[in-house]
Design a protein around this motif. Structure first.
Motif, PDB file in Angstrom:
ATOM      1  N   SER A  64       0.880  -1.163   0.000  1.00  0.00           N
ATOM      2  CA  SER A  64       0.000   0.000   0.000  1.00  0.00           C
ATOM      3  C   SER A  64       0.923   1.220   0.000  1.00  0.00           C
ATOM      4  CB  SER A  64      -0.866  -0.018   1.262  1.00  0.00           C
ATOM      5  OG  SER A  64      -0.027  -0.011   2.397  1.00  0.00           O
ATOM      6  N   GLY A  65       0.462   2.317  -0.507  1.00  0.00           N
ATOM      7  CA  GLY A  65       1.308   3.509  -0.567  1.00  0.00           C
ATOM      8  C   GLY A  65       2.198   3.469  -1.789  1.00  0.00           C
ATOM      9  N   PRO A  66       2.897   4.576  -2.035  1.00  0.00           N
ATOM     10  CA  PRO A  66       3.702   4.665  -3.252  1.00  0.00           C
ATOM     11  C   PRO A  66       4.922   3.737  -3.211  1.00  0.00           C
ATOM     12  CG  PRO A  66       4.044   6.600  -1.871  1.00  0.00           C
ATOM     13  CD  PRO A  66       2.992   5.782  -1.187  1.00  0.00           C
TER      14      PRO A  66
ATOM     15  N   GLY B 129       7.233   6.774   4.573  1.00  0.00           N
ATOM     16  CA  GLY B 129       6.072   5.915   4.338  1.00  0.00           C
ATOM     17  C   GLY B 129       6.082   5.284   2.964  1.00  0.00           C
ATOM     18  N   ALA B 130       6.920   5.801   2.071  1.00  0.00           N
ATOM     19  CA  ALA B 130       7.019   5.187   0.742  1.00  0.00           C
ATOM     20  C   ALA B 130       7.764   3.865   0.853  1.00  0.00           C
ATOM     21  CB  ALA B 130       7.757   6.112  -0.215  1.00  0.00           C
ATOM     22  N   THR B 131       7.604   3.025  -0.169  1.00  0.00           N
ATOM     23  CA  THR B 131       8.390   1.796  -0.253  1.00  0.00           C
ATOM     24  C   THR B 131       9.383   1.980  -1.395  1.00  0.00           C
ATOM     25  OG1 THR B 131       6.559   0.452   0.520  1.00  0.00           O
ATOM     26  CG2 THR B 131       8.291  -0.682  -0.724  1.00  0.00           C
ATOM     27  N   VAL B 132      10.640   1.582  -1.134  1.00  0.00           N
ATOM     28  CA  VAL B 132      11.631   1.709  -2.204  1.00  0.00           C
ATOM     29  C   VAL B 132      12.281   0.351  -2.448  1.00  0.00           C
ATOM     30  CG1 VAL B 132      13.555   2.399  -0.697  1.00  0.00           C
ATOM     31  CG2 VAL B 132      13.535   3.105  -3.101  1.00  0.00           C
ATOM     32  N   ILE B 133      12.415   0.024  -3.728  1.00  0.00           N
ATOM     33  CA  ILE B 133      13.064  -1.235  -4.108  1.00  0.00           C
ATOM     34  C   ILE B 133      14.507  -0.932  -4.491  1.00  0.00           C
ATOM     35  CG2 ILE B 133      13.016  -3.199  -5.705  1.00  0.00           C
ATOM     36  CD1 ILE B 133       9.988  -2.470  -6.135  1.00  0.00           C
ATOM     37  N   ILE B 134      15.444  -1.545  -3.762  1.00  0.00           N
ATOM     38  CA  ILE B 134      16.866  -1.413  -4.102  1.00  0.00           C
ATOM     39  C   ILE B 134      17.136  -2.390  -5.235  1.00  0.00           C
ATOM     40  CG2 ILE B 134      19.237  -1.697  -3.267  1.00  0.00           C
ATOM     41  CD1 ILE B 134      17.683   0.490  -1.778  1.00  0.00           C
TER      42      ILE B 134
ATOM     43  N   VAL C   9      11.720   5.202   5.431  1.00  0.00           N
ATOM     44  CA  VAL C   9      11.277   4.651   4.142  1.00  0.00           C
ATOM     45  C   VAL C   9      11.335   3.128   4.250  1.00  0.00           C
ATOM     46  CG1 VAL C   9      11.912   4.427   1.704  1.00  0.00           C
ATOM     47  CG2 VAL C   9      12.053   6.659   2.837  1.00  0.00           C
ATOM     48  N   ARG C  10      10.332   2.446   3.715  1.00  0.00           N
ATOM     49  CA  ARG C  10      10.336   0.987   3.758  1.00  0.00           C
ATOM     50  C   ARG C  10      11.214   0.473   2.618  1.00  0.00           C
ATOM     51  NH1 ARG C  10       5.995  -2.963   1.695  1.00  0.00           N
ATOM     52  NH2 ARG C  10       7.028  -4.878   2.316  1.00  0.00           N
ATOM     53  N   ILE C  11      12.128  -0.434   2.957  1.00  0.00           N
ATOM     54  CA  ILE C  11      13.108  -0.882   1.967  1.00  0.00           C
ATOM     55  C   ILE C  11      12.865  -2.326   1.553  1.00  0.00           C
ATOM     56  CG2 ILE C  11      15.575  -1.361   1.591  1.00  0.00           C
ATOM     57  CD1 ILE C  11      16.124   0.940   3.625  1.00  0.00           C
TER      58      ILE C  11
END
Lengths: 286, 286
Positions: free
Chosen positions: A33-35, A69-74, A92-94
């Motif tokens: 959920s979220g960006p 609150g965003a999710t970031v994909i490494i 930030v969610r990783i």
């Protein structure tokens, strides 16, 4: 004129790390959920990046702009330590899709530099994987051929997508040009990269023409083109539309390979287009 | 004709390890009760061996023949592990004059092979130092260029008296010819050996003739002769009596160096004899 034979490399296309990263991104698209963002393009392939965009995963080029609150994909190349630390501090969610083989190289750099070795990284200092590797040295790592004066305990690792032959040449140069007490060399050239390159060389020796399919920015695809070009006429294309029918005149065996970030569907499109242009038949896979 | 200049290498003669071994032997001669032996000649110099004999220290060539209660001096090259174990089991008193730099190389071989590396020793398989080094690998060490198939974690050490350039060439060869995951290279070429060789090269570049003084069996002296010969006319002698006056005709600068097992008194005799033959003057030391 006889229709040419089209040989498609068995090891063309997504490697383990890229498959894993793409799968993690698809999972994130459906479950978060979220960006959701990737930090830089997930892989060096604009077509895949477009697909992800369609699924709601945008590319963020500046990690400092990610909203809490965003999710970031490494991505599979990994990111510098300080970026990870910044993202964590911002809440930030990783989702860490760093390729496990790249992670292993990062761990080696960290372990060696913690044990008083200076680590030399054989690779392209502008490549994100190498920038990330460097950060794990915390000031005790450098890009080949630079080694600070007075270093006597040396570690050597490679960008995972390096040409194995180049890595070996660089080690030989270091050994011959640096005084040392101890050198620890880790062959961190990814096995699948090395095998893909070996197969590309064989293919180029059998073929009259080699087509390398891969993103314009893909280091792996560029290196495949280098390997092929040393043996035979070769072209690096991103999509089937770039194929030029004049390349195929008089060619009897056509090799096709692709970088680790080239999806199957793009390879298939290229193979189909080569069949259409030449009337050739596919030997092996395909 | 002008009298020639005689340049004597500053680093000619006994190295740290040899000085230490000879001192330990002299101490043993004066302090030990019961028979004292060296296991093989203490150093590769027959004149020193003769002196020791005069002090009551004989050479024993077969360790199995040493009587219990005897004292044995282990020479600077070291001995194979199994010999040490045999001597201990027989109640022979051991004075271990293994050169500390050789001991360090033995420790490296033991540590690496205990950690699942296969160790390649760059050196002469017939040399006692190398035989001893090999024993510390307990079956997981071999002499360059031999490496068993399937070895992916490789350690590399050198005979301490190896030519540094040769060691480096051998490492380059290994790196280029063996697949590997990891290579750990230890430069165990003794600093004093390397410096002596470097100085010998400089001397040979300045001189018209180089005399290398050292025991016929001395690996170090032979290597100095190789280094000098690449630059200029050079001769390897054991004692002053071997000097041939014809060598000096028309020579303006004469270099003299000596192996690590050549005692000062023999070097002095050679220098004096060269002065007598040529009427030359000594530049630098002497």
């Amino acid at each position: 004129m006889q229709a040419p034979l089209i040989k498609v490399a068995e090891k063309a296309g997504f490697c383990f790390g890229v498959k894993r990263a793409v799968r993690m991104a698809y999972d994130a698209a459906s479950s978060c959920s979220g960006p959701v963002y990737t930090l830089g393009p997930l892989i060096h392939n604009p077509q895949v990046v477009e697909r992800l965009k369609g699924m709601g995963i945008d590319v963020c080029d500046n990690y400092e702009e990610l909203p809490p609150g965003a999710t970031v994909i490494i991505r599979s190349h990994g990111v510098p330590l300080e970026v990870l630390e910044f993202l964590r501090s911002r809440g930030v969610r990783i989702i860490d899709a760093t390729c496990p083989f790249v992670k292993k190289a990062q761990d080696i750099v960290a372990t060696l530099t913690n044990s008083e070795y200076h680590v030399v990284i054989v690779g392209d200092g502008n490549h994100p994987e190498v920038k990330a590797l460097l950060s794990y040295g915390k000031g005790r790592a450098s890009i080949f051929p630079h080694v600070p004066d007075g270093v006597l305990k040396l570690g050597v690792v490679s960008q995972t997508t390096q040409l194995l032959e180049k890595f070996i040449e660089c080690i030989k140069w270091l050994i011959g040009h640096r005084e040392f007490q101890e050198v620890r060399i880790y062959n961190t050239v990814c096995q699948s990269t090395a095998e893909r390159q070996k197969e590309c060389k064989r293919l180029a020796q059998e073929a009259d023409l080699v087509i390398v399919v891969g993103g314009r920015n893909s280091a792996g695809a560029k290196k495949l083109w280098v390997v092929a070009s040393e043996e035979v006429e070769a072209y690096h294309i991103e999509v089937a539309e770039e194929l030029n029918p004049s390349w195929f005149l008089g060619k009897r065996v056509i090799g096709i390979t692709a970088g680790a970030s080239t999806p199957e569907w793009i390879i298939s499109e290229v193979v189909e287009e080569v069949k259409r242009i030449t009337g050739g038949k596919v030997d092996g896979r395909g």
